[in-house]
Scaffold this active site. Sequence first.
Site, mmCIF file in Angstrom:
data_model
loop_
_atom_site.group_PDB
_atom_site.id
_atom_site.type_symbol
_atom_site.label_atom_id
_atom_site.label_comp_id
_atom_site.label_asym_id
_atom_site.label_seq_id
_atom_site.Cartn_x
_atom_site.Cartn_y
_atom_site.Cartn_z
ATOM 1 N N HIS A 87 0.410 -2.704 9.342
ATOM 2 C CA HIS A 87 1.851 -2.599 9.111
ATOM 3 C C HIS A 87 2.539 -1.901 10.276
ATOM 4 O O HIS A 87 1.949 -1.040 10.940
ATOM 5 C CB HIS A 87 2.148 -1.821 7.826
ATOM 6 C CG HIS A 87 1.881 -2.587 6.578
ATOM 7 N ND1 HIS A 87 2.698 -3.606 6.134
ATOM 8 C CD2 HIS A 87 0.878 -2.497 5.672
ATOM 9 C CE1 HIS A 87 2.215 -4.103 5.021
ATOM 10 N NE2 HIS A 87 1.111 -3.442 4.716
ATOM 11 N N HIS A 122 0.841 -1.196 0.000
ATOM 12 C CA HIS A 122 0.000 0.000 0.000
ATOM 13 C C HIS A 122 0.881 1.252 0.000
ATOM 14 O O HIS A 122 0.630 2.205 -0.749
ATOM 15 C CB HIS A 122 -0.915 0.017 1.230
ATOM 16 C CG HIS A 122 -2.241 -0.630 1.007
ATOM 17 N ND1 HIS A 122 -2.392 -1.992 0.965
ATOM 18 C CD2 HIS A 122 -3.482 -0.107 0.822
ATOM 19 C CE1 HIS A 122 -3.677 -2.287 0.763
ATOM 20 N NE2 HIS A 122 -4.354 -1.158 0.663
#
Length: 442
Positions: A256, A209
């Site tokens: 993350h 991402h």
Amino acid sequence: MSLGQRLAQLAGRLREPQKVAHFQRLCGVEVPRTRYAADPREDEKAEAPLSGDSRCRERHPGACEGPQPPGSDRNQCPAKPGGGGTPNGVRNGLATDLGPAPPRRAGTLRRNSLTGEEGELAHVSNWPLYYLFCFGTELGNELFYILFFPFWIWNLDALVGRRLVVIWVLVMYLGQCTKDIIRWPRPASPPVVKLEVFYNSEYSMPSTHAMAGTAIPISMILLTYGRWQYPLIYGLILIPCWCSLVCLSRIYMGMHSILDIIAGFLYTILILAVFYPFVDLIDNFNQTHKYAPLIIIGLHLALGIFSFTLDTWSTSRGDTAEILGSGAGIACGSHVTYNMGLMLDPSVDMLPLVRPPITVTLFGKAIMRILIGMVFVLIVRNIMKKITIPLACKIFSIPCDDIRKARQHMEVELPYRYITYGMVGFSITFLVPYIFCFIGIS
């Protein structure tokens, strides 16, 4: 202490799940108190070192001796035997029994359609930030891509749209393969709150991402500045806003660590520095070379097969095939479109391009192109999905009673994703523009 040791120590601190949890609390995301009622020692387990027997395919209490890795629970699955690396956040292997998907719960952002897992219930006290970061994380999801790239190709500048796709495919492919080579798990939960689990079966390092959120705005400015007339300051504002929104959203969602985000950003800068000078050459080859379609299809298919050998099943394999299929389809479609003269790029003497005045006619045609084009693309996508999955199951003698389980086989997932999204890409750059020419809204 040497520089290398200091950097390793810093990387370790940036990877700590406690920092992700702290950022979530700062943004108003907290765990309901009832979560720890059953076992108050969960926090201690979450801080245990990464270890465990990689030979166990499913993690259950007492199933393996030795300490459990961070985030160990009934959904945990380690890396494939003999492959090294560390266990991933959820079912990163061929599941034996997925079972029925649980009912949707309040507070869930998105359910993983292949594993049936849902995000965690959480107390959110800052709703504007929640919706802002939901939007930010969608800038790296399929819904955004399937709207963004066609909009560029149909309404703004087909050349820029095609080259954005080339860069996106390259960045995402390298990012997905790197994940399956490094094999770092997602941040441990607890202490992290997993607000999204759609990509939880993938590994964590680097954040794709963050890579897409860095590559797209930077490439967009590189490709348009000088080609279109606009103040550079607009681009210099867009890049950090877009990039930071996507990157921070992944930490907010609990997907993350800070290290994953930083690595994804730096990795993308390196990829762009090396490969961006060749984007013009690649796009010209795709359009003009006699055997370009054969080479494109063969190369993308070979890259897909290679990526499927890097690790056992996870959603990243399907995503990789989807990315490669889309890129191949768009490239092949642009080749046919160029040779038929359907969408010709402006000549060099017309540059820089000036934004035309926005009129009712211009706006209406743009809306019609988007509506007609997206309806056609979605029809193609659904038809190909209904054809390719049962056909692949029949050819390779794989039971298709449970579609989710069948798609965990490479023989099903690779042709399904590659062919389906290859046709989607081909529709975007050839079939839909042909329809536009036929009805007079090109």
